[in-house]
Scaffold this motif. Sequence first.
Motif, PDB file in Angstrom:
ATOM      1  N   LEU A  58       0.837  -1.194   0.000  1.00  0.00           N
ATOM      2  CA  LEU A  58       0.000   0.000   0.000  1.00  0.00           C
ATOM      3  C   LEU A  58       0.875   1.249   0.000  1.00  0.00           C
ATOM      4  O   LEU A  58       1.928   1.289   0.643  1.00  0.00           O
ATOM      5  N   ARG A  59       0.405   2.274  -0.716  1.00  0.00           N
ATOM      6  CA  ARG A  59       1.084   3.557  -0.751  1.00  0.00           C
ATOM      7  C   ARG A  59       0.091   4.619  -0.333  1.00  0.00           C
ATOM      8  O   ARG A  59      -0.979   4.766  -0.949  1.00  0.00           O
ATOM      9  N   LEU A 119     -11.331  -4.015   1.485  1.00  0.00           N
ATOM     10  CA  LEU A 119     -10.817  -2.948   2.325  1.00  0.00           C
ATOM     11  C   LEU A 119      -9.292  -2.973   2.338  1.00  0.00           C
ATOM     12  O   LEU A 119      -8.683  -4.045   2.343  1.00  0.00           O
ATOM     13  N   ASP A 120      -8.695  -1.786   2.347  1.00  0.00           N
ATOM     14  CA  ASP A 120      -7.238  -1.707   2.375  1.00  0.00           C
ATOM     15  C   ASP A 120      -6.671  -2.028   3.750  1.00  0.00           C
ATOM     16  O   ASP A 120      -5.711  -2.791   3.872  1.00  0.00           O
ATOM     17  N   ILE A 121      -7.234  -1.404   4.783  1.00  0.00           N
ATOM     18  CA  ILE A 121      -6.745  -1.616   6.153  1.00  0.00           C
ATOM     19  C   ILE A 121      -7.937  -1.773   7.085  1.00  0.00           C
ATOM     20  O   ILE A 121      -8.904  -1.008   6.990  1.00  0.00           O
ATOM     21  N   ARG A 143     -16.347   7.789  -7.519  1.00  0.00           N
ATOM     22  CA  ARG A 143     -14.912   7.847  -7.755  1.00  0.00           C
ATOM     23  C   ARG A 143     -14.329   6.448  -7.814  1.00  0.00           C
ATOM     24  O   ARG A 143     -14.970   5.483  -7.429  1.00  0.00           O
ATOM     25  N   ASP A 144     -13.097   6.373  -8.250  1.00  0.00           N
ATOM     26  CA  ASP A 144     -12.374   5.109  -8.265  1.00  0.00           C
ATOM     27  C   ASP A 144     -11.762   4.902  -6.887  1.00  0.00           C
ATOM     28  O   ASP A 144     -10.753   5.516  -6.546  1.00  0.00           O
ATOM     29  N   ALA A 145     -12.379   4.042  -6.102  1.00  0.00           N
ATOM     30  CA  ALA A 145     -11.927   3.838  -4.724  1.00  0.00           C
ATOM     31  C   ALA A 145     -10.510   3.293  -4.652  1.00  0.00           C
ATOM     32  O   ALA A 145      -9.833   3.465  -3.632  1.00  0.00           O
ATOM     33  N   THR A 146     -10.026   2.668  -5.729  1.00  0.00           N
ATOM     34  CA  THR A 146      -8.676   2.113  -5.699  1.00  0.00           C
ATOM     35  C   THR A 146      -7.608   3.198  -5.702  1.00  0.00           C
ATOM     36  O   THR A 146      -6.434   2.907  -5.472  1.00  0.00           O
TER      37      THR A 146
END
Length: 321
Positions: free
Chosen positions: A16-17, A128-130, A77-80
């Motif tokens: 992740l960034r 989910l990312d985190i 929006r683009d959630a990625t």
Amino acid sequence: MIAAGGEPTNLGRQGLRASRFGLGTAPLGILPDLVDAAAAQRCLERAADLGIRHLDTAPFYGAGLAEERLGSFLAERDATQFVISTKVGRTVCQSVDGRRATTVFDFSRSGILRQIDESLRRIRVDRLDIVYLHDPDDHWPEAIDEAWPVLAELRAAGLITSVGAGMNQAGMLRRFVQETSMDVILLANRYTLLQQYEADALFADCAARGVSVVLGAVLNGGILATGAVPGASYEYQPASASILERVARIEAVCRRHGVPLPGAALQFAAAHPAVSSVLVGAKSAEEVTLNLDAARYPTPSAFWAELQDLGLVGADRPLPP
């Protein structure tokens, strides 16, 4: 050119960034005077326009309201393009009188699975990312034996990229780092201009194990934004006389060098080499702009030197370049 949100940094072990500064959405869901939906939308839009790509939320913030508002923003929006973090450990439910939503602690396996499903629905994403364990202070056995294995399984399955814990204390977070394979922690209130040493052992463990550190509440609940004014809030309570006196001394140095107090606080927190990202809450587009302007405000080395000479910043503390 670096966006106002800051140069992207690595966040966790999974690639992740995130922007150096992120937006905490608690004020969009839970306030004495709740902001309306349009203002919340403008706040999120301003954050995105200024390069913030790290958005943090939780079911606890307004019993799901902050997550829902984030979901409305992401729907178009683009959630990625964002790093989205939320939390588990509290289930949204109706109050005893049935007239309003509230949350109750639940770190059981079934509770965590239910909370994840509901957060995905409110945020309007399919992964989910985190995900952090949220304030498990009084729930260690359940959190480590039931909740943690669920998050590890969901990470392995690809539904969550990185997992961690978010707390207002360093001690239990250190246990999580030592006893699990967490990717990231969220530490609130414990590394700030007013709390400079409590997190040292935790940060050392994180560095040794490759665990990323996200900081929250680096303005200590308000006083490092408002200054030592009557009724100033420190860690969600009225500030004591000793805290007011210390903040007043820091403010005096700020005035001598023309540095905004919030700028000093944000830059000090972000300067620690263990810290990957700093979350700053905002309830309006204007606050987002003010916070990022403060975070980028040029602070001369003489300013930090005077704070150290006066014993207001430790001589061994990492300082902004």
